[in-house]
Design a protein around this motif. Structure first.
Motif, PDB file in Angstrom:
ATOM      1  N   ARG A   1      -8.577   3.441 -28.513  1.00  0.00           N
ATOM      2  CA  ARG A   1      -9.647   2.464 -28.713  1.00  0.00           C
ATOM      3  C   ARG A   1     -10.220   2.007 -27.373  1.00  0.00           C
ATOM      4  O   ARG A   1     -11.438   1.851 -27.230  1.00  0.00           O
ATOM      5  CB  ARG A   1      -9.114   1.257 -29.494  1.00  0.00           C
ATOM      6  N   MET A   2      -9.361   1.812 -26.377  1.00  0.00           N
ATOM      7  CA  MET A   2      -9.822   1.419 -25.045  1.00  0.00           C
ATOM      8  C   MET A   2     -10.580   2.572 -24.377  1.00  0.00           C
ATOM      9  O   MET A   2     -11.568   2.351 -23.677  1.00  0.00           O
ATOM     10  CB  MET A   2      -8.639   1.006 -24.176  1.00  0.00           C
ATOM     11  N   HIS A   3     -10.123   3.795 -24.606  1.00  0.00           N
ATOM     12  CA  HIS A   3     -10.722   4.958 -23.955  1.00  0.00           C
ATOM     13  C   HIS A   3     -12.092   5.320 -24.517  1.00  0.00           C
ATOM     14  O   HIS A   3     -12.819   6.114 -23.898  1.00  0.00           O
ATOM     15  CB  HIS A   3      -9.792   6.168 -24.098  1.00  0.00           C
ATOM     16  N   GLN A   4     -12.427   4.790 -25.702  1.00  0.00           N
ATOM     17  CA  GLN A   4     -13.715   5.136 -26.294  1.00  0.00           C
ATOM     18  C   GLN A   4     -14.567   3.900 -26.589  1.00  0.00           C
ATOM     19  O   GLN A   4     -15.446   3.926 -27.458  1.00  0.00           O
ATOM     20  CB  GLN A   4     -13.496   5.960 -27.570  1.00  0.00           C
ATOM     21  N   ASP A   5     -14.308   2.842 -25.854  1.00  0.00           N
ATOM     22  CA  ASP A   5     -15.070   1.605 -26.004  1.00  0.00           C
ATOM     23  C   ASP A   5     -16.422   1.762 -25.295  1.00  0.00           C
ATOM     24  O   ASP A   5     -16.479   1.940 -24.078  1.00  0.00           O
ATOM     25  CB  ASP A   5     -14.276   0.437 -25.407  1.00  0.00           C
ATOM     26  N   ARG A   6     -17.495   1.703 -26.057  1.00  0.00           N
ATOM     27  CA  ARG A   6     -18.834   1.899 -25.473  1.00  0.00           C
ATOM     28  C   ARG A   6     -19.163   0.844 -24.427  1.00  0.00           C
ATOM     29  O   ARG A   6     -19.919   1.116 -23.486  1.00  0.00           O
ATOM     30  CB  ARG A   6     -19.888   1.883 -26.580  1.00  0.00           C
ATOM     31  N   ALA A   7     -18.609  -0.351 -24.584  1.00  0.00           N
ATOM     32  CA  ALA A   7     -18.878  -1.407 -23.604  1.00  0.00           C
ATOM     33  C   ALA A   7     -18.293  -1.058 -22.237  1.00  0.00           C
ATOM     34  O   ALA A   7     -18.768  -1.550 -21.214  1.00  0.00           O
ATOM     35  CB  ALA A   7     -18.295  -2.732 -24.100  1.00  0.00           C
ATOM     36  N   LEU A   8     -17.280  -0.212 -22.221  1.00  0.00           N
ATOM     37  CA  LEU A   8     -16.624   0.164 -20.963  1.00  0.00           C
ATOM     38  C   LEU A   8     -17.122   1.500 -20.415  1.00  0.00           C
ATOM     39  O   LEU A   8     -17.215   1.691 -19.205  1.00  0.00           O
ATOM     40  CB  LEU A   8     -15.105   0.245 -21.169  1.00  0.00           C
ATOM     41  N   TRP A   9     -17.423   2.435 -21.327  1.00  0.00           N
ATOM     42  CA  TRP A   9     -17.718   3.809 -20.915  1.00  0.00           C
ATOM     43  C   TRP A   9     -19.181   4.199 -21.107  1.00  0.00           C
ATOM     44  O   TRP A   9     -19.591   5.274 -20.653  1.00  0.00           O
ATOM     45  CB  TRP A   9     -16.828   4.780 -21.697  1.00  0.00           C
ATOM     46  N   GLY A  10     -19.946   3.376 -21.803  1.00  0.00           N
ATOM     47  CA  GLY A  10     -21.342   3.700 -22.043  1.00  0.00           C
ATOM     48  C   GLY A  10     -21.571   4.215 -23.450  1.00  0.00           C
ATOM     49  O   GLY A  10     -20.633   4.448 -24.218  1.00  0.00           O
ATOM     50  N   SER A  11     -22.828   4.431 -23.784  1.00  0.00           N
ATOM     51  CA  SER A  11     -23.198   4.845 -25.144  1.00  0.00           C
ATOM     52  C   SER A  11     -22.695   6.247 -25.479  1.00  0.00           C
ATOM     53  O   SER A  11     -22.641   6.635 -26.647  1.00  0.00           O
ATOM     54  CB  SER A  11     -24.720   4.792 -25.316  1.00  0.00           C
ATOM     55  N   ASP A  12     -22.335   7.033 -24.463  1.00  0.00           N
ATOM     56  CA  ASP A  12     -21.844   8.399 -24.674  1.00  0.00           C
ATOM     57  C   ASP A  12     -20.321   8.458 -24.664  1.00  0.00           C
ATOM     58  O   ASP A  12     -19.734   9.505 -24.385  1.00  0.00           O
ATOM     59  CB  ASP A  12     -22.412   9.348 -23.615  1.00  0.00           C
TER      60      ASP A  12
END
Length: 523
Positions: free
Chosen positions: A427-438
């Motif tokens: 969940r942390m690794h795919q959080d758009r707020a952290l990694w962007g819309s992609d």
């Protein structure tokens, strides 16, 4: 005389009744009152979550949510969906949406404070206090698999084990292991080439089992001075134990002590594995070459140590138990996790031929016709980005879990003693707020400037855990993955087989449910 016998019988009855009452009171406190106290202390601070039952917690609700979830559809390589968290852990996503980024739930009596707030994760990752340790259920509920080895112990005893084991995986030591990694990988690739010759230049291979054998051979040679075939049964039984354990629930009072069919099989596997590991130890003691300074020899020496460090070993921890627990931890961490990571990495390279071509070009430019060495591995920047991105999308470990060994404070929240903190890594690794819309796309270039350039809060990237409990073997794992992938890329072109079904599943590790089937063609 008769009166005295009556009085004695009454006293005996009173003692038995009193003892039974005390036992019942302790059980009731542990299974009902203590979980309520922990939950109440957290709920009073505004943290919410699903209402649990007394004995099973939220396990029934978790099962209902999972049963209502649609399975992941089969996708082609061009339409592969990496947003699989909702399918594998639907209860966590549902509760996060309903109760916020930090919420409370339970499995049996274990109270999980699930945290997906990146700032709080950052604060926890920087905490070095021994008051934040591994949960007790790892050495009890997961005891047959982990015991009280380095992966599950706490305090001075954990520090004692890390002092012995961690230096063996320091970067400088890992450099000396690369030649063994190359030797083992070359042997595996020869079997692939033989299959290719027999099938006319192109072959379909289910790579999972080959990678398991390969990583088992490497960890056996490096840490235990033995080739894989000597410990083949140990690895096989550990894998069976892991699969069996992934089917059970944790936290239900008394369940692990009942002689159910599931538990009897667990106990049988545990006895067999412990016996086989002790057999390896005994054969080492009888060897003429038993002065080898590999990890097994260091564990043997530590188990017999009667110096100052021995005071950190619990009184009930026998030398044989100390060795067996840590051998199981090392076998598990150095074997299963690396082999699954290699499968995911090769799957991603097969599904993305552009990145496969870039990585191959880099390998051939750096190594030419030579075998990779420790000096050239660090120059494989493209391959490094591919591995990092794969571990972001498919981390091996689903959670970072910690237990508050004393009351502890993070970001305005007082976490009571014995509460379990859980951070869902995917969940942390795919959080758009952290990694962007992609965030759900495979884009290795995001790691072009390292983790700090890829993620707004670098501490949210945790494929090897975080803080002082970061995996001691992360340098070893990265070197092994680079060796395996670079040698494959230098010899073969790979693509996904039409038979490949993309379906990540959680079995104490995130792994491909139906394996990874690859089409290989000689360059």
């Amino acid at each position: 005389m008769e009166q005295m016998m009556i009085i004695a019988a009454q006293m005996l009855f009173s003692l038995v009744f009193g003892a039974l009452f005390l036992v019942f009171a302790r059980i009731f406190d542990a299974s009902v009152l203590k979980p309520r106290r922990l939950r109440s202390a957290i709920v009073k601070q505004g943290i919410r979550g699903p209402v649990p039952s007394n004995l099973y917690g939220n396990i029934p609700e978790m099962k209902r949510i999972a049963e209502s979830q649609k399975p992941m559809e089969k996708n082609s390589a061009e339409k592969m969906i990496h947003d699989w968290f909702l399918v594998v852990f639907p209860h966590l996503e549902q509760w996060r949406n309903e109760y916020g980024s930090t919420f409370l739930y339970s499995t049996g009596t274990i109270q999980f404070l699930c945290i997906t707030d990146a700032e709080m994760v950052k604060e926890m990752s920087l905490c070095t206090s021994l008051n934040l340790g591994k949960p007790s259920y790892l050495s009890t509920e997961r005891g047959p698999l982990l015991g009280r080895g380095i992966l599950s112990s706490n305090g001075p005893y954990w520090a004692h084990q890390r002092k012995i084991i961690a230096p063996e995986f320091y970067l400088e030591r890992v450099k000396g292991m690369v030649s063994l990694m190359v030797e083992s990988t070359k042997a595996m690739l020869k079997t692939w080439e033989k299959k290719m010759e027999d099938s006319g230049g192109k072959v379909e291979i289910m790579v999972d089992e080959d990678f398991r054998s390969l990583s088992a051979d490497i960890i056996s040679r490096v840490c235990f001075g033995r080739i894989y075939v000597v410990g083949e049964k140990i690895f096989s039984q550990l894998q069976s134990l892991q699969r069996l354990m992934s089917k059970g629930s944790i936290g239900v009072p008394g369940m692990r002590h009942l002689p159910t069919k599931h538990n009897r099989e667990l106990w049988r596997l545990e006895r067999e594995i412990d016996s086989m590991i002790l057999g390896v130890v005994q054969s080492r003691n009888s060897d003429d070459d038993n002065d080898k300074k590999d990890l097994l020899q260091l564990l043997l020496a530590a188990a017999e140590n009667e110096g100052d460090d021995s005071k950190n070993i619990p009184a009930d921890m026998t030398p044989s138990k100390f060795i067996v627990d840590n051998c199981k931890n090392i076998y598990l961490a150095g074997h299963e996790t690396t082999s699954i990571s290699a499968s995911w990495c090769l799957m991603m390279l097969a599904a993305h031929p552009d990145w496969q071509a870039r990585a191959r070009e880099e390998v051939l430019e750096i190594c030419g016709m030579n075998m990779p060495t420790s000096d050239v591995l660090r120059n494989m920047k493209v391959l490094d980005m591919v591995i990092q991105e794969t571990l972001r999308l498919y981390p091996l470990v689903a959670y970072v879990v910690r237990e508050a060994l004393q009351d502890i404070h993070f970001k305005g929240l007082n976490i009571p003693r014995e509460a379990t903190i859980q951070v869902p890594i995917p969940r942390m690794h795919q959080d758009r707020a952290l990694w962007g819309s992609d965030a759900h796309q495979f884009k290795p270039e995001r790691f072009g400037n390292g983790v700090s350039g890829a993620c707004k809060i670098p501490q949210a990237y945790m494929p090897f855990g975080y803080g002082s409990r970061t995996c001691a073997g992360h340098h070893f794992a990265m070197a092994e993955l680079k060796v395996i992938l670079s040698l494959i890329l230098s010899k073969f072109r790979c693509s996904l087989s039409p038979a490949y079904h993309h379906s990540p599943v959680f079995r104490l590790a995130i792994q491909p449910q139906h394996g990874v089937c690859i089409l290989l063609q000689k360059l």
